[in-house]
Structures are given as C-alpha cells and as structure tokens.
Design a protein around this motif. Structure first.
Motif, short mmCIF file in Angstrom:
data_model
loop_
_atom_site.label_atom_id
_atom_site.label_comp_id
_atom_site.label_asym_id
_atom_site.label_seq_id
_atom_site.Cartn_x
_atom_site.Cartn_y
_atom_site.Cartn_z
N GLU A 37 -8.19 0.86 1.93
CA GLU A 37 -8.67 -0.45 1.49
C GLU A 37 -9.71 -1.01 2.46
O GLU A 37 -9.54 -2.05 3.07
CB GLU A 37 -7.50 -1.41 1.29
N TRP A 38 -10.82 -0.27 2.60
CA TRP A 38 -11.97 -0.72 3.38
C TRP A 38 -11.55 -1.21 4.77
O TRP A 38 -10.90 -0.48 5.48
CB TRP A 38 -12.76 -1.75 2.55
N GLY A 39 -11.89 -2.41 5.13
CA GLY A 39 -11.63 -2.87 6.50
C GLY A 39 -10.16 -2.92 6.87
O GLY A 39 -9.80 -2.87 8.04
N ALA A 40 -9.28 -3.02 5.86
CA ALA A 40 -7.84 -3.05 6.11
C ALA A 40 -7.25 -1.66 6.29
O ALA A 40 -6.07 -1.52 6.61
CB ALA A 40 -7.12 -3.78 4.97
N GLY A 41 -8.06 -0.62 6.05
CA GLY A 41 -7.56 0.74 6.17
C GLY A 41 -6.39 0.98 5.22
O GLY A 41 -6.46 0.63 4.04
N TYR A 42 -5.31 1.55 5.77
CA TYR A 42 -4.15 1.86 4.93
C TYR A 42 -3.05 0.81 5.05
O TYR A 42 -1.94 1.01 4.55
CB TYR A 42 -3.62 3.26 5.29
N ALA A 43 -3.38 -0.32 5.68
CA ALA A 43 -2.37 -1.36 5.90
C ALA A 43 -2.05 -2.13 4.61
O ALA A 43 -0.95 -2.66 4.47
CB ALA A 43 -2.85 -2.33 6.97
N SER A 44 -3.00 -2.20 3.69
CA SER A 44 -2.78 -2.90 2.42
C SER A 44 -2.57 -1.87 1.31
O SER A 44 -3.36 -0.94 1.18
CB SER A 44 -3.98 -3.78 2.06
N ARG A 45 -1.52 -2.08 0.53
CA ARG A 45 -1.22 -1.14 -0.56
C ARG A 45 -1.39 -1.86 -1.90
O ARG A 45 -0.68 -2.81 -2.19
CB ARG A 45 0.21 -0.61 -0.41
N PHE A 46 -2.35 -1.38 -2.69
CA PHE A 46 -2.64 -1.97 -4.00
C PHE A 46 -2.18 -1.09 -5.15
O PHE A 46 -2.33 -1.46 -6.31
CB PHE A 46 -4.15 -2.21 -4.15
N GLY A 47 -1.64 0.07 -4.86
CA GLY A 47 -1.34 1.03 -5.93
C GLY A 47 -0.11 0.68 -6.74
O GLY A 47 0.79 -0.03 -6.27
N ILE A 48 -0.06 1.22 -7.97
CA ILE A 48 1.19 1.21 -8.72
C ILE A 48 1.91 2.56 -8.52
O ILE A 48 2.99 2.77 -9.04
CB ILE A 48 0.97 0.90 -10.22
N VAL A 49 1.27 3.44 -7.73
CA VAL A 49 1.90 4.67 -7.24
C VAL A 49 1.83 4.64 -5.72
O VAL A 49 0.77 4.43 -5.14
CB VAL A 49 1.17 5.92 -7.78
N HIS A 50 2.98 4.81 -5.09
CA HIS A 50 3.05 4.81 -3.62
C HIS A 50 2.58 6.15 -3.07
O HIS A 50 2.90 7.21 -3.62
CB HIS A 50 4.50 4.56 -3.18
N ILE A 51 1.81 6.10 -1.99
CA ILE A 51 1.38 7.32 -1.30
C ILE A 51 2.01 7.35 0.08
O ILE A 51 1.87 6.41 0.86
CB ILE A 51 -0.15 7.37 -1.13
N ASP A 52 2.73 8.43 0.37
CA ASP A 52 3.18 8.71 1.74
C ASP A 52 2.04 9.47 2.41
O ASP A 52 1.80 10.63 2.09
CB ASP A 52 4.46 9.53 1.72
N TYR A 53 1.32 8.82 3.31
CA TYR A 53 0.11 9.43 3.87
C TYR A 53 0.41 10.61 4.79
O TYR A 53 -0.47 11.42 5.06
CB TYR A 53 -0.74 8.37 4.58
N GLU A 54 1.66 10.74 5.24
CA GLU A 54 2.03 11.90 6.06
C GLU A 54 2.18 13.15 5.21
O GLU A 54 1.78 14.24 5.61
CB GLU A 54 3.35 11.62 6.80
N THR A 55 2.77 12.98 4.03
CA THR A 55 3.09 14.14 3.18
C THR A 55 2.25 14.17 1.90
O THR A 55 2.27 15.19 1.19
CB THR A 55 4.56 14.08 2.76
N GLN A 56 1.55 13.07 1.60
CA GLN A 56 0.80 12.91 0.34
C GLN A 56 1.72 12.88 -0.90
O GLN A 56 1.26 13.07 -2.02
CB GLN A 56 -0.27 14.00 0.17
N LYS A 57 2.99 12.59 -0.67
CA LYS A 57 3.91 12.49 -1.81
C LYS A 57 3.57 11.25 -2.64
O LYS A 57 3.38 10.16 -2.09
CB LYS A 57 5.36 12.40 -1.33
#
Length: 445
Positions: free
Chosen positions: A406-426
């Motif tokens: 999310e641009w300047g917020a990086g991965y701190a803000s989550r807007f998805g209706i699908v959750h992403i685990d950024y470690e595993t990409q689950k």
C-alpha cells in the motif's frame, strides 16, 4: 459468521461486480524477465516507505496469478481491473518492447477470460519507468508522447481480447503526492512541479484515448478519478480556502479538462503557462465511462509548512474511523456519486472502494474482519442510495482482492478481502470475501 449482505436498493442484473488491483502492489518479480526499474522501486530502495518495505516480491502474483484468478472465480465477480506495468513492457520506458513481459499479460488475460471474468486493463497505475523519470518524467511534455507509444504497444497486443480500457488511475493522487507534496514517488514537491505534471498527465490521457480508439475495435475507454469531498478542518477563512484549492487539484484538475475542456476556474490562471495552443482539444477526447475511486472525505487546512501551503487537517471530533484512521462517512460517498453523475453525464463505475485494517488470522486460521464488512455494507448501501437519486452507476469494484503493497504504508495496511501471509504467500479468504460473494449472488437472483 459474516452478517447477511443487505440489498438496500435493487441493482440491475447486468450491474458489474468486480475487484481491482495494481501491478506494482501485487506482482513482485521486480527483477525477472527483463522488467525495468520504476520510480517506486527507486523510492522503496531509498528507504522512504514504512518499515523499509519494497515491492520486490509483494504478493508474488506474477507467479501465483492462477491461484488468485481461482479466488476471483470463487468470489463470483464479473470483472477484474488490473494494471499493466509500463517497465515490464518497455524496460527503458520507450524503444523495443520486452517480449517476456508482454507474454505475462497474455497469460493473465487468457486465464481471466477462461474463468468467465471480463478483464479491465489500466494502462498506468503510478509505476513510471525510472529511465523516463531520469529524462524528466511527467515534468517534461515529452512524457505524453512516451505514454502514447507505450499505450500503442499494449493496445495492439491485447486489444483482440480486452475491450475495457482505463488510461490512468487516480492522476490527481499521484501528481499531488509525487509532484506537489513530495510524499510519494518520485518525491518532487512544489506548486510549479504539480501544475506541470498535471498538464502533461492530462495530455497523456488524451493521447492514449486516441491510440486505444485507433487500435481496439469496440473499446470502452475511461479514466479513473479519485473523488473525495474536500472540507475545511475548521470554519476559518484560511481553511475554507485551503479546502477549495485542495479540492480543485484533487477532484477537478483532471476530469474538467478531459470532459469539459477547461481547467477549474480556481486554478485556470496558474495552469496557463503550461498550456500550448490546441492542448485542450488534445486532452478533451470522447470517453465512454467515468471511473470513481472513493474512500473517505479529506479534511483540509492551511499549512504554511507544506510545499503547497495546504494539507490534511484534523477530522471532526467523534467521526468514526477505520483501523488506519481514515474517516468513515458513507453519505459523502453518496453525495460524490450524485454530483459526478450530474456534472459529467457519463456512466459511472466505482473502480475502487474499501477499507484498510490490520487483519490477522485467529487461532483457527480464520480471518474475521467485521469492521470491513460493516464498511462495505454501508458504502454499497450509499451507492444504491445514489442510484435511487438518479446517479447512473453501472458497476462496483472492491479494493482490493488481496492484501498488498500500500504505497507509503508498505505492508502495514491491509485492504484485501483475501489475507496474504507475506512469509509464506498463503492466501486466506477473509469473512468479507464470503460477504461480498453473497452480496453478488443476492443481486443476481
């Protein structure tokens, strides 16, 4: 358990339900298959994003798109708005096209179509090739021509399969933040830079409309505009003026020239030095729809410390807020939709609306996001209220399919209706995913 989706006002059976994403925010594969650097790669590398996050991997959609399209199919959407990465197609911004980059979007588009979903292709979602930024980027008039050449490559390649085209996503936001306030890539600030970039982006839009029209039979073309009410943080004369100026740049500096053929009166004189004879005719080209991205009102104040002399101010006490502190005012959405429909007289598609949070799986692995469900319920209800008032709204795309960069917020803000685990990409569909699927099904019965 997700609450039942409410149908406040009926929508037509052919109403378009979709989701939106953007290349830099989800693709990753930043150094693969010949992709060039973008201004956002450079901005991230300079450590200017929260937590020093980068788009290098993001959601790894470049490799995992089949899984993401399977989720779209499960969701039941009729359309998918995505963006093409200019530096993936033209690594140096111009010159020879990069075949592996072109081939990726062939695979993506074919898979979307195979899933029974209509692809909506956005040519530009903020990822200007760094090679062009080095040559002046949006601050040089040449950039409009470079964009037209890029649009030609994309239109020729995909126009046989893609009929819905967006020229540019939120031109007011990337110019205000990237060339006015300096908070986003490429980090330029000041009124002159903002005005110059604004005009050149408008020229690019007009040129791209003509290019797509020439190369794509039956194309429906539009631009996507961020429209948010700009309100003085106080009743002071200074804040009222600040809100009016902020609003002229945020809401009107792009659709007015593109659709009416003139800059808004409040900034028209400031824009004059950049406007050459014939420019307004080049900008004001016939389009087929008006894309609106909306999240919340902007509360504005006079800000002598800001490069522009104005900026964001405090919201009224007691205003409901999202977990990332954006105000929740559904009636502002209704008002924006009605106003835009009356002013511009084009079919409207809501091309982004959604809520940022800090969602995480619970002990069972489920991701419950009742605040997002409440937000989407209220805002889709406000949209239906606007339709009941006569606003010609033909579709709604939730932002976003997945959590993302999310641009300047990086991965701190989550807007998805699908959750992403950024470690595993689950990928884990959230409760809001089920809610949105049920809403779509309810309107098709």
């Amino acid at each position: 358990m997700a609450p039942t989706a409410h149908v406040h006002h009926p929508v037509p059976r052919d109403f378009v339900w979709g989701t939106s994403t953007a290349a830099f925010q989800i693709e990753g594969a930043a150094r693969e298959d010949g992709r060039g650097m973008s201004v956002w790669d450079t901005f991230c590398a300079a450590g200017k994003v929260a937590n020093r996050d980068t788009g290098d991997v993001a959601c790894d959609h470049y490799h995992r798109y089949p899984e993401d399209i399977a989720l779209m199919r499960e969701l039941g959407i009729g359309a998918y708005r995505f963006s093409v990465a200019w530096p993936r197609i033209l690594p140096h911004g111009r010159g020879a096209a990069n075949e592996p980059g072109l081939a990726f979007y062939d695979r993506l588009i074919d898979a979307v179509l195979e899933a029974g979903i209509e692809p909506w292709l956005c040519l530009y979602h903020w990822d200007l090739p760094q090679a062009l930024a080095d040559r002046g980027g949006w601050l040089t008039r040449d950039c409009a021509g470079w964009f037209a050449d890029y649009a030609s490559v994309v239109a020729r390649r995909y126009g046989d399969r893609v009929k819905r085209w967006v020229t540019i996503n939120e031109p007011s936001v990337f110019t205000l933040f990237g060339y006015g306030l300096g908070d986003s890539a490429p980090g330029v600030s000041g009124p002159a830079a903002l005005r110059r970039a604004t005009h050149h982006v408008n020229l690019a839009h007009g040129a791209a409309v003509d290019v797509v029209r020439a190369h794509v039979a039956g194309a429906a073309i539009g631009c996507v505009h961020s429209r948010q009410q700009c309100i003085g943080a106080t009743d002071s004369e200074a804040d009222t003026k600040a809100a009016a100026l902020f609003g002229a740049h945020w809401n009107d500096a792009f659709p007015d020239p593109q659709l009416i053929g003139a800059y808004p009166a409040l900034i028209a004189e400031d824009m004059e030095p950049y406007v050459a004879p014939g420019d307004m005719a080049r900008i004001c080209r016939p389009v087929d729809f008006f894309g609106i991205n909306h999240y919340s009102p902007n509360y504005c104040q006079a800000a002598p410390w800001s490069p522009l002399g104005y900026g964001f101010g405090p919201m009224p006490a007691g205003t409901p807020k999202t977990p990332i502190d954006w105000p929740i005012v559904p009636d502002a959405f209704r008002a924006v939709l009605v106003e835009a429909s009356r002013k511009y007289r084009l079919p409207i598609y809501v091309t982004e609306n959604g809520m940022g949070g800090h969602d995480a799986p619970d002990a069972t692995g489920a991701v419950n996001d009742p605040e997002r469900i409440a937000y989407l319920d209220a805002y889709t209800g406000a949209m239906r209220a606007a339709m009941a008032e006569g606003a010609d709204i033909r579709g709604y795309f939730v932002w976003s399919l997945t959590d993302n960069f999310e641009w300047g917020a990086g991965y701190a803000s989550r807007f998805g209706i699908v959750h992403i685990d950024y470690e595993t990409q689950k990928r884990t569909p959230k409760a809001s995913f089920r809610w949105f699927a049920e809403l779509i099904q309810a309107t098709r019965r």
